[in-house]
Write a protein that holds these residues in place. Sequence first.
Motif, PDB file in Angstrom:
ATOM      1  N   GLY A   5       0.813  -1.201   0.000  1.00 32.03           N
ATOM      2  CA  GLY A   5       0.000   0.000   0.000  1.00 32.03           C
ATOM      3  C   GLY A   5       0.850   1.255   0.000  1.00 32.03           C
ATOM      4  O   GLY A   5       0.606   2.194  -0.769  1.00 32.03           O
ATOM      5  N   LEU A   6       1.861   1.293   0.859  1.00 34.98           N
ATOM      6  CA  LEU A   6       2.768   2.443   0.922  1.00 34.98           C
ATOM      7  C   LEU A   6       3.524   2.598  -0.394  1.00 34.98           C
ATOM      8  O   LEU A   6       3.668   3.722  -0.912  1.00 34.98           O
ATOM      9  N   GLN A  14       4.283   5.962  -5.077  1.00 40.15           N
ATOM     10  CA  GLN A  14       4.533   6.025  -6.511  1.00 40.15           C
ATOM     11  C   GLN A  14       3.540   6.955  -7.206  1.00 40.15           C
ATOM     12  O   GLN A  14       3.879   7.646  -8.176  1.00 40.15           O
ATOM     13  N   LYS A  15       2.311   7.008  -6.704  1.00 44.10           N
ATOM     14  CA  LYS A  15       1.290   7.876  -7.302  1.00 44.10           C
ATOM     15  C   LYS A  15       1.636   9.351  -7.160  1.00 44.10           C
ATOM     16  O   LYS A  15       1.169  10.189  -7.954  1.00 44.10           O
ATOM     17  N   ARG A  43       9.329   6.892  -6.045  1.00 43.52           N
ATOM     18  CA  ARG A  43       9.463   5.488  -6.426  1.00 43.52           C
ATOM     19  C   ARG A  43      10.400   4.774  -5.457  1.00 43.52           C
ATOM     20  O   ARG A  43      11.592   5.106  -5.378  1.00 43.52           O
ATOM     21  N   LEU A  44       9.873   3.801  -4.716  1.00 37.49           N
ATOM     22  CA  LEU A  44      10.716   2.933  -3.895  1.00 37.49           C
ATOM     23  C   LEU A  44      11.354   1.837  -4.748  1.00 37.49           C
ATOM     24  O   LEU A  44      12.363   1.254  -4.356  1.00 37.49           O
ATOM     25  N   ILE A  45      10.724   1.577  -5.884  1.00 35.24           N
ATOM     26  CA  ILE A  45      11.247   0.603  -6.842  1.00 35.24           C
ATOM     27  C   ILE A  45      11.632   1.363  -8.104  1.00 35.24           C
ATOM     28  O   ILE A  45      10.767   1.990  -8.729  1.00 35.24           O
TER      29      ILE A  45
END
Length: 525
Positions: free
Chosen positions: A228-229, A234-235, A239-241
């Motif tokens: 969820g986080l 990302q929205k 970006r964590l990825i």
Amino acid sequence: MELPLAITIGVCFLVASFIYKFIVYPAFFSPLSKIPAANWTIHICPLWIYWIRYINIENQTILKLHQAKGPIVRIGPSELSVNCYDGGLKTIYGGGFPKHDFYARRFTNYDTENMFTMVDSKKHSARKRMLSSVYSKSTVLSSPTIRETTKTMLFERLLPIFQHSVETGQSVEVHSLSYAYAMDSFMAYQFGLSLGSNFVQDVEKRKWYMHNFFSRRPYLFWPDNLPGLTSALQKIGIRLIPKWCDDATEDLASWNLEICDQAEKKLAAETDIPPGDYPVIYATERAQFMKADGKERPLNGQSYPPRLELASDAYDHNAAAHETSGDTLTWVYYEMSRNPSLQKQLREELLSLDPPINFPPEDPSNIVLPDFKAVDNLPLLGAILQETLRIWTAVPGAQPRLTPYPSCSLAGYDNIPPNVRVQSYASVLHRNPEVFPDPEAWKPERWLKTSPEQLAEMKRWFWAFGSGGSMCIGSNVAMHTMKHAIAAIYTNYTTSIVDAEGIEQDEGFSAGPKGNKLVLKFHRI
């Protein structure tokens, strides 16, 4: 004055309710509070287990916890680890506990669920039945396609590399090569030789695939644990990825989908496909889909069954096949290279095959393999592979499930509420000294020189392929592929270690050597 007093009382009530629900109850009154805990914080907060997973020490940490605290440990407010058979493996994985959504987060392809990600047990069973016959041991050991593809894998792709290394005096990095051999062997059964991969010989294509596949792994913590986080950030542009991870995923998915499309065209256009080129696994599931719903979907003017469902299963199966079998073979070669006397014993057993897997073959135009059942039944070969799968389990990490409604009992504790994440770890189960004496030692003889009672107990606890309805469907193909590689090598060569730095197992759900390499010298017998 009445309104402020009412508000104050209401606020106090809400605060008290919050404290009771999220602190007092889980720490002192919940049925889970009676279970030994990793530390005091986990009763009210999941940060400890998140941190353990983030720094990538989960499997070793869980092992130490069970050694210190017994067969069941609380590792989060609503999360348990269980390390026993009765009241553990048998109950959780044989009792139909539903899968945790971890599987859907990690293994969904094309935004389409596959057999591995299905949470509903009935739906999973139905999909598994579509493929159970083609993956059965009797089918694998008698398949004309596997007979033809095994000849190609051994005599045209794998063994020439080792023979060349002998003739030139060059060493061989066998870890990447083992991935390639496992992938090629599986995909030859899945799609046929003409459509499957040829990573053994096409080294650049192999590097492309392996880089895209493994480079994403350090970032899996985020979608696995905090989906969820991850999505919310990302929205808003955080970006964590990294985007290149998404690009790598898309590249691999497109590659796999193109092969599925080619297999469909082959089946639609050809009526007489040679055994070595027949896409057995794909064709079997395709036929089952069409039989089940009688529907066809158009693709470029041709009839086509559910395209993405087939591709999602195919991607999941070949990805799992290359990684697990590739890692296992690497550790077999490592252990065997440390045991020259065992290499000699194994060769004596392998020479009893009729005919032995000699290389080069006497007649390359008419290669005859020994009976597959004879290879499968070799006791020392089986023990070597079994022991390697025990101590170097290719999938050592947690296999999460959810406790059922209304409650259950585990490891002697009753009234465990529903929707608690509960899991076992193969790497921990396989290190129980009461079942596997001297558990950290690689001892193939433990599977040969033991009482029937002890052997039965070891088999109950052996969990390299999982158990129950979600047990690995491809285990028979994997065992065939690995046994024939080991048999072919040690019939013709001995091996010694050149570089085994980083051979220790990494952490994670699935995990290979930390150093991603094993360099061996091959010597002709």
